[in-house]
Structures are given as C-alpha cells and as structure tokens.
Design a protein around this motif. Structure first.
Motif: not given
Length: 240
Positions: A186-187, A191-192, A195-196, A202, A229, A236
């Motif tokens: 996830i890193n 992120t755009r 999403c988890r 994810i 989540y 998001r």
C-alpha cells in the motif's frame, strides 16, 4: 551506507545477536549473496546502534532476546535510520515487529532460501525508496524464480489480494504472486487510484463495476468491504 557502481549496488549489513553461532549463520548467508556486505557481526547493541546512527548501515539482521537491551527496544531506538529483518527463535514478537515496520521476521532455524525471500523484500523496499513514486507509472514485483521480476503498470492492476505473507496482484491479463504483504504494498502504489477495503483486499477505483452496500465487484471477483475500511472507502470514492 549503500555502495553503488555502474551496474552493481551493494548493501551494508550488520548481524546483531548474542549467540556466536547465529551471527555465523548470517555471515555465511550474506557471503553467498552478491549484493550484501557484512560490515559487523556483534553482540554489542550499543556499538551497532552507533554505526546505524552514523549512517553506515542499510540493513540489520536483529535478534530479539538479548541482554541489556532487547531487539524491540533496539528497533525503537533505531527509528528509520535503516531497515531491519528480525531473526529469532520466538514467534511471539512477530506482530510487534511488523507494527514497527520490520522488513521480515525469520524464525530460527531458517534456510538460505527463506533468508533470500526476506532479502528480496528488502531490495524491493530499497528500490521503491530510491526512485520517487510520483515519477513512475509502474510497480516492480519479484516473481517466483531467482532474479525474475515483473514490471506492472498501475493502470493495469485491478485489485490485490492478501495471502498471509504473500499477495496476489490481479491485472487484466494475469495474476502475479509475490512475497510481500498488503501493508507493504500500500506504500508503493498511488493512493489516488487504490484503496484498501478489507484486511485481505486493495482495489483500483478504475475497475469497480458496481458497489452493493458491503461488497463490490471487479471483473468476476466479489470483494467484501469491511466496517473498519468502509468510511474511508466511500470518502475516497467521492473524491475519485
């Protein structure tokens, strides 16, 4: 400090363990691994900590049960100065170690093959940190064979599924299993786009066919949206 040449990178390592035979095993494994150099094998945590703080170290193979200062205390003092692979006979500290962002957790006795899987994860994390994510449109994934890597475009990834210490990355044409967990990947992804939505999933916003309350559909995969989540996912989604 990482050493770089025209076509070779070498990572500087420390083995920290209060048992001589344990540091000997690490030394032998590092010696077999061309891009690792062992600059110190020691039972002196404060000596190792001084080397880390001076910027000399890329990777530490760290035991947990040590006198004076244990491995978890050592980890907290290191901060983000280098990456750490835990090496221990005790499985009880795994969760605590991963909460402190260790690369991997090697349970003694471990084979050279298992050692190499941990080092592969370290290499991927180093590569991601060396190349700014914003300039890339792809992810580099270690395959199931030595020196086999896949370059996967972010725009091709539909969803990622967690499989304990492995993940399966599903694209339009294939799925790739690689030794990494969801917290790590996830890193490495924008992120755009992603999403988890569950402890095991994810998703890419680009490939969601429909959403029905606590689940969504991507391709033919029905994916649950867990309560923990759900709020961030819907928030998001509105921004996407």
């Amino acid at each position: 400090m990482m050493k770089g040449g025209v076509d070779r990178i070498t990572y500087q390592c420390i083995a920290l363990d209060d048992q001589l035979y344990a540091t000997g095993i690490i030394a032998a494994y590092v010696d077999k691994t061309t891009d690792l150099t062992l600059i110190k094998a020691t039972d002196d945590a404060f000596d190792a900590l001084n080397m880390i703080m001076s910027g000399q170290v890329d990777l530490v193979f760290l035991d947990i049960q040590m006198p004076v200062i244990n491995g978890i205390q050592f980890l907290k003092r290191c901060g983000n100065k280098c990456r750490v692979i835990l090496t221990t006979a005790y499985p009880d500290y795994a969760l605590q170690g991963f909460d402190l962002d260790v690369v991997d957790y090697l349970l003694k006795p471990f084979s050279y093959e298992r050692f190499q899987k941990a080092v592969d994860k370290f290499r991927l994390l180093q590569l991601a940190s060396m190349t700014p994510q914003v300039e890339n449109d792809y992810l580099l994934l270690k395959g199931d064979a030595k020196n086999k890597y896949y370059q996967v475009k972010f725009s091709d990834i539909m969803f990622i599924k967690g499989l304990n210490n492995y993940i399966s990355v599903y694209t339009k044409d294939q799925h790739i299993i690689t030794y990494m967990n969801l917290k790590e990947i996830i890193n490495l992804i924008p992120t755009r786009l992603f999403c988890r939505v569950h402890r095991s999933y994810i998703v890419s916003f680009n490939y969601i066919k429909f959403i029905d309350g606590n689940s969504l559909l991507i391709d033919e995969e029905k994916i649950p949206i867990s309560e923990s989540y759900k709020a961030i996912f819907y928030s998001r989604l509105k921004e996407f």
